[in-house]
Design a protein around this motif. Structure first.
Motif, short mmCIF file in Angstrom:
data_model
loop_
_atom_site.label_atom_id
_atom_site.label_comp_id
_atom_site.label_asym_id
_atom_site.label_seq_id
_atom_site.Cartn_x
_atom_site.Cartn_y
_atom_site.Cartn_z
N MET A 380 -1.44 1.71 -3.95
CA MET A 380 -1.68 1.23 -2.57
C MET A 380 -1.19 2.11 -1.54
SD MET A 380 -1.77 -2.62 -1.21
CE MET A 380 -2.59 -2.84 0.37
N ASP A 381 0.16 2.63 -2.18
CA ASP A 381 0.84 3.21 -1.09
C ASP A 381 1.85 4.27 -1.97
OD1 ASP A 381 3.02 4.21 0.45
OD2 ASP A 381 3.89 1.86 0.82
N ALA A 382 1.59 5.54 -1.78
CA ALA A 382 2.24 6.75 -2.67
C ALA A 382 3.80 6.45 -2.70
CB ALA A 382 1.75 7.96 -2.16
N ALA A 383 4.17 6.05 -1.56
CA ALA A 383 5.65 5.84 -1.64
C ALA A 383 6.34 4.85 -2.48
CB ALA A 383 6.00 5.70 -0.14
N GLN A 384 5.33 3.80 -2.88
CA GLN A 384 5.74 2.90 -3.94
C GLN A 384 5.62 3.36 -5.37
OE1 GLN A 384 7.49 0.37 -3.09
NE2 GLN A 384 7.05 0.36 -0.87
N LEU A 385 5.19 4.51 -5.50
CA LEU A 385 4.96 4.99 -7.02
C LEU A 385 6.01 4.59 -7.94
CD1 LEU A 385 2.69 6.46 -8.59
CD2 LEU A 385 4.00 8.71 -8.05
N PRO A 386 7.26 4.91 -7.64
CA PRO A 386 8.34 4.52 -8.66
C PRO A 386 8.22 2.91 -9.07
CG PRO A 386 9.42 5.88 -6.80
CD PRO A 386 8.10 5.42 -6.41
N ALA A 387 7.78 2.21 -7.84
CA ALA A 387 7.72 0.56 -8.31
C ALA A 387 6.42 0.48 -9.14
CB ALA A 387 7.51 -0.23 -7.04
N GLU A 403 -2.74 1.45 -17.54
CA GLU A 403 -3.07 2.68 -16.79
C GLU A 403 -2.64 2.72 -15.42
OE1 GLU A 403 -6.98 4.08 -17.17
OE2 GLU A 403 -6.69 5.68 -15.47
N VAL A 404 -1.64 3.57 -14.85
CA VAL A 404 -1.36 3.65 -13.49
C VAL A 404 -2.24 4.82 -12.67
CG1 VAL A 404 0.44 3.88 -11.95
CG2 VAL A 404 0.82 3.04 -14.14
N VAL A 405 -2.84 4.31 -11.63
CA VAL A 405 -3.37 5.28 -10.72
C VAL A 405 -2.32 6.32 -10.30
CG1 VAL A 405 -4.83 5.90 -8.82
CG2 VAL A 405 -5.42 3.79 -10.26
N LEU A 406 -2.45 7.54 -10.59
CA LEU A 406 -1.20 8.36 -10.08
C LEU A 406 -1.80 9.15 -8.94
CD1 LEU A 406 0.17 9.62 -13.50
CD2 LEU A 406 0.97 8.02 -11.95
N GLU A 407 -3.10 9.19 -8.58
CA GLU A 407 -3.45 10.14 -7.58
C GLU A 407 -3.89 9.38 -6.20
OE1 GLU A 407 -5.34 14.45 -8.76
OE2 GLU A 407 -6.09 12.82 -9.73
N GLY A 408 -4.01 8.15 -6.42
CA GLY A 408 -4.08 7.63 -4.99
C GLY A 408 -5.57 7.54 -4.44
N GLY A 409 -5.98 7.45 -3.13
CA GLY A 409 -7.09 7.31 -2.81
C GLY A 409 -7.36 6.03 -2.29
N LYS A 410 -8.75 5.79 -1.75
CA LYS A 410 -8.99 4.55 -1.45
C LYS A 410 -9.05 3.59 -2.37
CE LYS A 410 -11.78 5.77 2.84
NZ LYS A 410 -13.07 6.26 3.08
N LEU A 411 -8.40 2.02 -1.96
CA LEU A 411 -8.47 1.16 -3.11
C LEU A 411 -9.89 0.68 -3.56
CD1 LEU A 411 -6.25 -1.89 -2.22
CD2 LEU A 411 -5.92 -0.24 -4.17
N GLY A 412 -10.72 0.56 -2.82
CA GLY A 412 -12.07 0.19 -3.04
C GLY A 412 -12.68 1.47 -4.46
N LYS A 413 -12.23 2.60 -4.11
CA LYS A 413 -12.58 3.76 -5.03
C LYS A 413 -11.96 3.28 -6.64
CE LYS A 413 -13.25 8.47 -5.28
NZ LYS A 413 -12.65 9.70 -4.83
N GLN A 414 -10.69 2.96 -6.33
CA GLN A 414 -9.93 2.49 -7.50
C GLN A 414 -10.46 1.46 -8.55
OE1 GLN A 414 -5.72 2.70 -6.79
NE2 GLN A 414 -5.65 4.02 -4.95
#
Lengths: 472, 472
Positions: A380-387, A403-414
């Motif tokens: 949701m928020d790249a800054a929270q990646l470590p969490a 699996e973790v989304v590492l590249e971000g983008g819109k939530l709907g797309k995820q």
């Protein structure tokens, strides 16, 4: 640079990941059940020496063999062919190496080679691919999995092992959960003994009659009767009728099987031996815990292969007879006479899984797989990646595939990615959730979502995943 | 009939059942960890079209390819060679089919072929055998397992994925439990950028220097210095010294890695890009939960393959450096340029399991396996066979792999069979035990035996088996 078209040769089954997962689950079920019955794994090389592979087999199989040559061997062959030495005939050339076309010949080679290091009875399972140079044709595979078990005795092997095999078949196909099935049994000694009682005394002749009888399902009774009374066999109408009546015997229960075997009347030694074996095997199968509904006597089962000598098996799906036998095998007197003087009797079966999977899928009997990935942690928020990474690490530690989304983008797309990939549970973790110590779990299958305390997440997901697994 | 000697070609690793079980357990650990990180299984055919396999690779690999021909193709080739058409040169003949020599080319073909049906980033694992026509030599395998993971992006792929790979490596080798290990990281952009800063600007020349540097471990610093200052490269002693100093950089902690990267000083764009990538990757690896003890910066890692463009990895066993890298890989810009115009960057690693297993066994690091068979039910009294079968059926239902002695014989001989087969628990059930409602369990490992109520048997065995598994 011109592009090379990306393609595979016909006759191979290459699957997309979700289909591969469904296939892999079938392999796992088969392996688990083979292991549960105490069979030990072996693997043999795909490439064998041609002279080792082709000792026993006839022309039919030889025609379908794939030969193998390294670049060096290929060059050497070209030299030989271009400047032939005296007596050299080009078409005689057989490369030194070839791909195995079944797992039985490699098993024979393996047992003969490692005989001193093995404990007998040797119970092995082997689940590997085999290769046949088949003509390209729908449903014919050039590369396919065989999943085999065999029990090999040294000098002798009790007929009791013949009763264990159907217990394994039952256990495998019950767990595979592909519908009602029936294990069909017969005994080649009984058949040959019965033919003997009808005056067909010569062993060769008995084999030929067996081969005709084996065509019953494909060609029908009239065809087989005409052949048996025709010029080649020259049997009387009465004898042909008796053979056809014999091969039409089916049992409806264990007692019925005993009765029908008795009703065949007295016969020569081979027939009595076959009958006794069948009775013992049928009774023991029951003691092995196979319900009477799942196995029958079927005196038409002959199996094409000449090396079966006693019990023979086929297994069919009750509601899909067109699929034919999904698991076949039998008892043989001597596994490896081409490699060793030791007498190695055995009994075994084979499941041709590639073809079976393909047929089941064709018949709509394989449901769409959920992914091996249990959970997708969205970003949701790249800054929270470590969490996100810490959360994923925790889930993985608990055995939950994440699996973790590492590249971000819109939530709907995820979410769309998860849905398309067959991942059922999606975790959303924003600043709010982190502050509140909770996570939001979206269940894409039920189109539902719930909030759960971070400390309860693993427990909750485990319950959900177990339920999902139980629902199939 | 004369016997054919049972044998396999050199360069294949065929295992006895207990060794196969140890090998299979390693495969299972790898698979479980790959799946836990959300990688999806695929399998590709062993046989591929030669033109598909051999588009990209150079002479070295081509020399080692195994070509495949069906009997029909072989005959056709012989005709061609015996009566060559105009312009035909025999040594030009390349058969239509070949065996894959790695899993990377098939992955490229797979992704290009199924591009529309895949979700990107496409995370696949693949654990299959590959084939190389190597000269027969100790430790060289012609058939061996590769266990690969790759993440493939469409158009772009975040460098964050480069940090996930070491987390998978860590997870795999921790569970494989083969001793302390270190993941070594470098970045090809950093290397090339640094060479550029030394005046080695030409890309080709940089690659050649990289290749020399890659020989450092095998040939030593003096050899590499001599080559770099020699006629071919013509570098100054100072530059050669700087290169050697560069490639000798190792970090002792995450902070030390940052410091040593900074200490390299400012450089051209490629160098800054490589340094930034490395810093981000090194930091994220930590966020992925990999302890600092298990990964280091190692600026000598170059990897021989030319297609790596960014992060590169090697993994070594701390106490067994002679084994070399047990898991290697890296980042590449474009997976499948030979098959598709799509830009498909990716990052991945490969474990060559056959060689690794062989080396570990050679170094005494693989303990003798216990069997996959948990329990042997002995046959004290043939009349009680149905009771033995019922007991075994119950155990199997509880997931305990159980073999029943079906042929009888002396009890001592049955124990010996279990011991030799690596089966730890043996059940004895005589008339007395049946009357008392108990069974005797013999623990062959502890050379101990105990009596347990029949109703408690499954619970007791489960505890024993869990303990045994935990002890390794």
């Amino acid at each position: 640079m011109a592009l090379t078209p990306a393609r595979t040769m016909p006759g191979v089954l290459e699957l997309l990941p979700l289909d591969q997962i469904a296939f892999q689950r079938m392999l796992d079920v088969i392996r688990r059940n083979y292991e549960r019955f105490g069979f030990l794994p072996i693997e043999t090389p795909v490439i064998e020496y041609s002279d080792v592979l082709l000792t026993k087999t006839g022309g039919e199989t030889e025609r379908q063999v794939y030969f193998v040559q390294s670049t060096g061997a290929l060059e050497k062959q070209h030299e030989l062919v271009s400047e032939p030495k005296e007596g050299w005939v080009t078409t005689q050339y057989v490369p030194e190496l070839a791909l195995r076309f079944d797992l039985t010949v490699p098993l024979a080679r393996y047992v003969a080679e490692h005989e001193r290091d093995l404990s007998f009875p040797f119970r092995r399972y082997q689940m590997q691919k085999v290769y046949r140079g088949e003509r390209a044709q729908r449903g014919r595979f050039r590369e396919f999995y065989q999943c085999d078990i065999d029990v090999i005795g040294k000098d002798a092997l009790s007929v009791r092992y013949d009763a264990e095999i159907p217990a394994v078949i039952y256990s495998v196909f019950r767990e595979l959960n592909i519908g009602a099935f029936t294990i069909q049994l017969n005994n080649r000694k009984l058949m040959r003994g019965y033919f003997e009682s009808l005056g067909i005394v010569d062993g060769e002749q008995q084999m030929l009659v067996l081969r005709e009888v084996d065509k019953l399902d494909k060609r029908g009774a009239d065809y087989v009767r005409d052949t048996l009374t025709g010029a080649t066999f020259g049997l009387s109408a009465e004898v042909a009728q008796k053979i056809l009546a014999f091969v039409q015997v089916r049992s409806t229960s264990l007692q019925d099987a005993y009765d029908k075997l008795d009703a065949l009347g007295a016969g020569p030694e081979a027939m009595e031996q076959g009958r006794n074996e069948l009775k013992e095997v049928l009774g023991l199968i029951h003691a092995f815990g196979v319900p009477e509904t799942h196995y029958v006597l079927n005196l038409s089962i002959a199996r094409g292969l000449d090396y079966y000598t006693g019990t023979v098996y086929e297994t069919t799906l009750n509601d899909h007879p067109q699929i034919g036998s999904i698991c076949s095998g039998g008892r043989y007197e001597n596994l490896a006479s081409q490699y060793t003087k030791s007498q190695l009797p055995g009994v075994g079966i084979s499941i041709g899984l590639t073809r079976l999977y393909w047929q089941l899928r064709d018949a709509g009997l394989i449901s769409t797989a959920t992914s091996t990935v249990d959970v997708l942690v969205t970003q949701m928020d790249a800054a929270q990646l470590p969490a996100y990474l810490a959360l994923a690490s925790e889930l993985r530690g608990a055995g939950i595939a994440t699996e973790v989304v590492l590249e971000g983008g819109k939530l709907g797309k995820q979410f769309k990615y998860a849905d398309r990939a067959g991942i059922r549970f999606v975790i959303v973790l924003g600043e709010d959730e982190i502050a509140k110590g909770v996570v939001t779990v979206k269940d894409l299958r039920r189109e539902d979502q719930f909030e759960v305390a971070r400390s309860e997440l693993i427990k909750t997901l485990r319950v959900e995943l177990e339920q999902a697994a139980a629902m199939g």
